[in-house]
Scaffold this active site. Structure first.
Site, PDB file in Angstrom:
ATOM      1  N   SER A 124       4.410  -4.064  -3.643  1.00 33.32           N
ATOM      2  CA  SER A 124       3.077  -4.468  -3.206  1.00 33.32           C
ATOM      3  C   SER A 124       2.053  -3.227  -4.216  1.00 33.32           C
ATOM      4  O   SER A 124       3.028  -2.692  -5.220  1.00 33.32           O
ATOM      5  CB  SER A 124       2.600  -3.073  -1.886  1.00 33.32           C
ATOM      6  OG  SER A 124       3.139  -1.611  -2.537  1.00 33.32           O
ATOM      7  N   ASP A 125       0.891  -3.780  -4.589  1.00 31.00           N
ATOM      8  CA  ASP A 125       0.159  -2.594  -5.186  1.00 31.00           C
ATOM      9  C   ASP A 125       0.329  -1.622  -5.002  1.00 31.00           C
ATOM     10  O   ASP A 125       0.385  -1.352  -3.840  1.00 31.00           O
ATOM     11  CB  ASP A 125      -1.104  -3.437  -5.684  1.00 31.00           C
ATOM     12  CG  ASP A 125      -1.618  -3.010  -7.579  1.00 31.00           C
ATOM     13  OD1 ASP A 125      -1.498  -2.281  -7.065  1.00 31.00           O
ATOM     14  OD2 ASP A 125      -2.785  -4.067  -8.207  1.00 31.00           O
ATOM     15  N   HIS A 126      -1.428  -0.538  -5.620  1.00 31.66           N
ATOM     16  CA  HIS A 126      -0.825   0.831  -5.789  1.00 31.66           C
ATOM     17  C   HIS A 126      -2.079   0.665  -4.345  1.00 31.66           C
ATOM     18  O   HIS A 126      -2.921   0.000  -3.574  1.00 31.66           O
ATOM     19  CB  HIS A 126      -1.531   1.428  -6.028  1.00 31.66           C
ATOM     20  CG  HIS A 126      -1.531   2.705  -6.282  1.00 31.66           C
ATOM     21  ND1 HIS A 126      -2.599   3.542  -5.565  1.00 31.66           N
ATOM     22  CD2 HIS A 126      -0.751   3.510  -6.769  1.00 31.66           C
ATOM     23  CE1 HIS A 126      -1.944   4.954  -5.051  1.00 31.66           C
ATOM     24  NE2 HIS A 126      -1.166   5.501  -6.344  1.00 31.66           N
ATOM     25  N   GLY A 127      -1.470   0.772  -3.002  1.00 35.55           N
ATOM     26  CA  GLY A 127      -1.595   1.782  -1.333  1.00 35.55           C
ATOM     27  C   GLY A 127      -2.525   0.806  -1.461  1.00 35.55           C
ATOM     28  O   GLY A 127      -2.691   0.657  -0.189  1.00 35.55           O
ATOM     29  N   ALA A 128      -1.624  -0.792  -1.500  1.00 32.24           N
ATOM     30  CA  ALA A 128      -2.121  -1.646  -0.552  1.00 32.24           C
ATOM     31  C   ALA A 128      -1.310  -2.687   0.630  1.00 32.24           C
ATOM     32  O   ALA A 128      -2.006  -2.454   1.858  1.00 32.24           O
ATOM     33  CB  ALA A 128      -1.374  -3.657  -1.382  1.00 32.24           C
TER      34      ALA A 128
END
Length: 762
Positions: free
Chosen positions: A280-284
């Site tokens: 995942s991207d950051h905090g997605a």
């Protein structure tokens, strides 16, 4: 940091050795991983799905504790062997001794910074681009890194988007070719090699198509357009063997990418055959709540895992929610195992099970100074940067300049090392970057006088300065000169009046072309526009050196500057590379990988747009045609455009046959001649137009290109093979087909000025 007791190290070593002895032979990847999964507890499995940011998610002592408990699968943002070694050793002391991997955003260089993505793409030279990626891999692996979150292959047709700077432009074919090149450069002959790092292509998918060019916004797009224009670069990276895929932050047709099982399971894994790890991207995953598709963290974790997110970046939700979801039967243990298998498989492919320290090495071999000059690859950076520069204007052969007389260098970007690096400059050190002022000083030493004046601030808008300096950088993005604007301009004008020629370094600070830095205007900021008008009024020859991460509105510049050199953000050796071009030590050969609109109102402006029923035709009345009536239709500078210090001529196009019968091929050829007085490189571009099809097709599409070096007066024939793959497209049923009919072959030195011929596909 405290040193670990020798007893602890030995205990960890013997524990790891004992468990390894219970496993199948390391050479049998599948059996080894299956056996390991069988012996893992649920907590240990979930731990492998967690990617933790060093310093941001938890303090390092806590990270060491979690690693030793087997509760972390990988980390990012630590970039020295000294920092990574204790964490790897802690992971090895865990019950099963499973190693972690270390990742970082190595996007356009690691310690040696190369031009930003748009700059690399401007070279139109795949071996040159590969050189930048290989150097980045060598430097990153030497710092103990195993993976990069790169390449960025999002197609961008709206330059308001700040992350346009990271990618490779607007064209599916060019970006796909660069995607393949960068993956292979990072991963080398084997991703397990000590000097290779795993590529994690991003941002999957369609991130560059966010509505309005506003970062993190939605994407609503027809499936046919997705497959034809925006998905090919990701697929090219997957086919090139990328071990990882970073999932985008945007939603696609109403479903966030991080919860989109069609995207991650049906398309990526089933249709494309991807066998690597998704991140995942950051905090997605937590953002699924704000998207409005998850009621709480529990539902967000369930949606992400079931959709196909193997590893959660900056994780807390997988850790907190997956145990309960499994216990309550909402997530099957087999789904957990499938994600763990991909994470362990990536570690296996990186060679970490064979040697967890293969990129970290022994402490005795750590560099005494991680920022040492000897660790840089300056010659490579200079060579790549020179090819990335695009000459947009050169009236009356203003360039190249002579190394004599007096030259005035002005502008807020003339002596800014931080801005030379561009966004996502990894472990690059601004103090090691060569500014334009430094580059000119070195080139003119003992030969000419160089005057310097700042002339203006990047912007005089205090709100913008506050915003840019709020970005998470080690140093302020924008440092203001406190003098009144009029005083700075007067100083610059005085320098210009004493000089034979004026070089103005203007454009954007690097933070203005970055994640979350979307713009409503593409103009050079007003403070710099005022400077340029004052310089123009002196009557001295005016050379603009642009530094920017996106196409800008350059109408005034085109009309008033004597020469314009687009340099993007050119990296560690940018100042030397720009000086090489300004003084003719290198003949510019860069070509635009993205169209420059005349104004923001023309967005989107891209060369391969779909045909319409009432097209505007240059030179004919515009009424009731597809146009903007306030200004000329079409880009200010087209895709593929770029000047040289020499001239090139193309012959007519010759085809080996007037008909093509599949599965055969035909050959298109053209003679290109350097008709000028300097040696130089030409980028010969092949476009194809499908004249009639079952669905609307673009006006033309890039299908091949060759960069050829020609001596003054030299002529060479350039040949292109055309086959079924060049004629296929996705039809309304999303099948790739090549339909019989007439095709036009166009060959040119940019996308607009072309020679053409036609053939029939039977």
């Amino acid at each position: 940091m405290k040193r670990l007791p020798v007893f602890g190290l030995l205990a960890g070593f013997f524990m790891h050795a004992a468990i390894a002895a219970e496993s199948p032979a390391l050479d049998d990847k599948q059996a080894f991983i299956d056996s390991l999964i069988e012996r893992m507890t649920l907590e240990e499995k979930i731990g492998q799905l967690r990617l933790i940011s060093i310093g941001a998610d938890m303090p390092q002592p806590k990270i060491l504790e979690e690693l030793q408990a087997g509760h972390i699968g990988g980390t990012f943002n630590s970039v020295t062997r000294h920092d990574n070694r204790p964490m790897q050793e802690a992971a090895r002391r865990s019950r099963l001794g499973i190693p972690i991997f270390f990742a970082y955003d190595v996007v356009h260089g690691h310690r040696t910074i190369f031009p930003i993505g748009l700059g690399l793409a401007s070279s139109w030279n795949l071996p040159t681009i590969a050189r930048s990626g290989r150097v980045a891999a060598i430097e990153a692996s030497a710092d103990g890194l195993d993976m990069t979150f790169a390449p960025t292959v999002d197609i961008s047709r709206d330059p308001r988007w700040g992350r346009t700077s990271e990618g490779f432009g607007e064209d599916p074919y060019l970006v796909s070719e660069i995607a393949r090149t960068m993956v292979k450069a990072y991963q080398g002959e084997s991703v397990a090699a000590p000097d290779s790092i795993m590529a994690s292509v991003k941002h999957f998918a369609l991130y560059g198509a966010v509505e309005g060019g506003r970062d993190y916004n939605v994407v609503d797009m027809s499936p046919m357009r997705m497959h034809q224009d925006f998905l090919p670069p990701y697929r090219a990276a997957v086919e090139a063997g990328a071990g990882g895929v970073m999932v985008a932050l945007n939603a696609i047709n109403g479903v966030p990418a991080s919860a989109n099982s069609w995207l991650l399971r049906d398309l990526l894994r089933r249709d494309w055959g991807f066998r690597g790890m998704t991140v995942s991207d950051h905090g997605a995953i937590s953002e699924l709540l704000r998207h409005g598709v998850a009621q709480d963290g529990r539902e967000a974790a369930r949606l992400a895992l079931k959709a196909g997110i193997d590893m959660s970046m900056a994780d807390s939700l997988y850790r907190d929610e997956l145990p309960g979801l499994v216990r309550d039967g909402e997530v099957e243990i087999g789904e957990i195992d499938a994600a763990v298998r991909e994470v362990l498989g990536a570690k296996y492919d990186m060679g970490l099970f064979h040697d967890p320290l293969r990129r970290i090495g022994a402490a005795a071999d750590d560099p005494q100074d991680v920022d040492a000059e000897s660790r840089l690859h300056r010659a490579e950076a200079r060579a790549v940067a020179r090819e990335s520069l695009v000459l947009l204007e050169n009236r009356a052969q203003t360039l190249p300049l002579k190394k004599s007389g007096t030259i005035a260098l002005v502008g807020p970007l003339a002596d800014s090392p931080l801005d030379m690096l561009g966004s996502w400059s990894a472990a690059g050190v601004a103090a090691q970057a060569v500014t334009l002022r430094q580059g000119l000083t070195a080139a003119l030493a003992g030969k000419a006088t160089l005057l310097h004046a700042r002339g203006a601030n990047i912007t005089d808008d205090p709100h913008l300065v506050e915003y840019l300096n709020f970005l998470n950088w080690d140093t302020p993005e924008v440092v203001q000169d406190p003098r009144p604007a009029a005083q700075m301009i007067a100083e610059a004008v005085a320098a210009a009046e004493r000089a034979d020629v004026v070089i103005a370094a203007v454009g954007e600070s690097r933070g203005m072309s970055h994640e979350s830095s979307s713009r409503t205007s593409l103009q050079i900021p007003p403070s710099q526009q005022a400077l340029l008008r004052a310089l123009k009024a002196t009557g001295k020859p005016l050379v603009l050196v642009l530094m920017n991460g996106r196409p800008l509105e350059l109408g005034w510049a085109k009309a008033n500057a004597d020469a314009i050199l687009e340099t993007w953000f050119s990296g560690t050796e940018g100042g030397h590379a720009i000086a090489d071009v300004l003084f003719g030590d290198y003949n510019p050969s860069g070509k635009l990988p993205i169209s420059f609109p005349r104004s923001v109102g023309q967005i989107p402006t891209y060369y391969n747009h779909l045909r319409v029923g009432r097209p505007y035709v240059e030179g004919k009345p515009g009424n009731y045609t597809s146009q903007y009536f306030e200004e000329p239709t079409g880009p200010l500078y087209p895709f593929g455009y770029g000047l040289s210090y020499t001239d090139f001529e193309l012959s007519h196009v010759s085809l080996s046959s007037a008909e093509l019968r599949l599965p055969g091929t035909l050959q298109a050829s053209v003679k290109v001649k350097n008709s000028g007085s300097r040696d130089g490189a030409a980028v010969v571009q092949l476009y194809i137009r499908d004249q009639v099809a079952s669905v609307i097709r673009p006006v033309k599409e890039l299908k091949a290109f060759r960069k050829v070096m020609l001596k003054a007066g030299e002529e060479r024939e350039v040949r292109f093979d055309i086959g079924e793959k060049d004629l296929r497209f996705f039809n309304a049923q999303l099948r790739q087909v090549a339909e019989p009919g007439e095709f036009e072959v166009q060959i040119g030195l940019d996308s607009q000025q072309v020679r053409s011929a036609a053939f029939i596909l039977r």
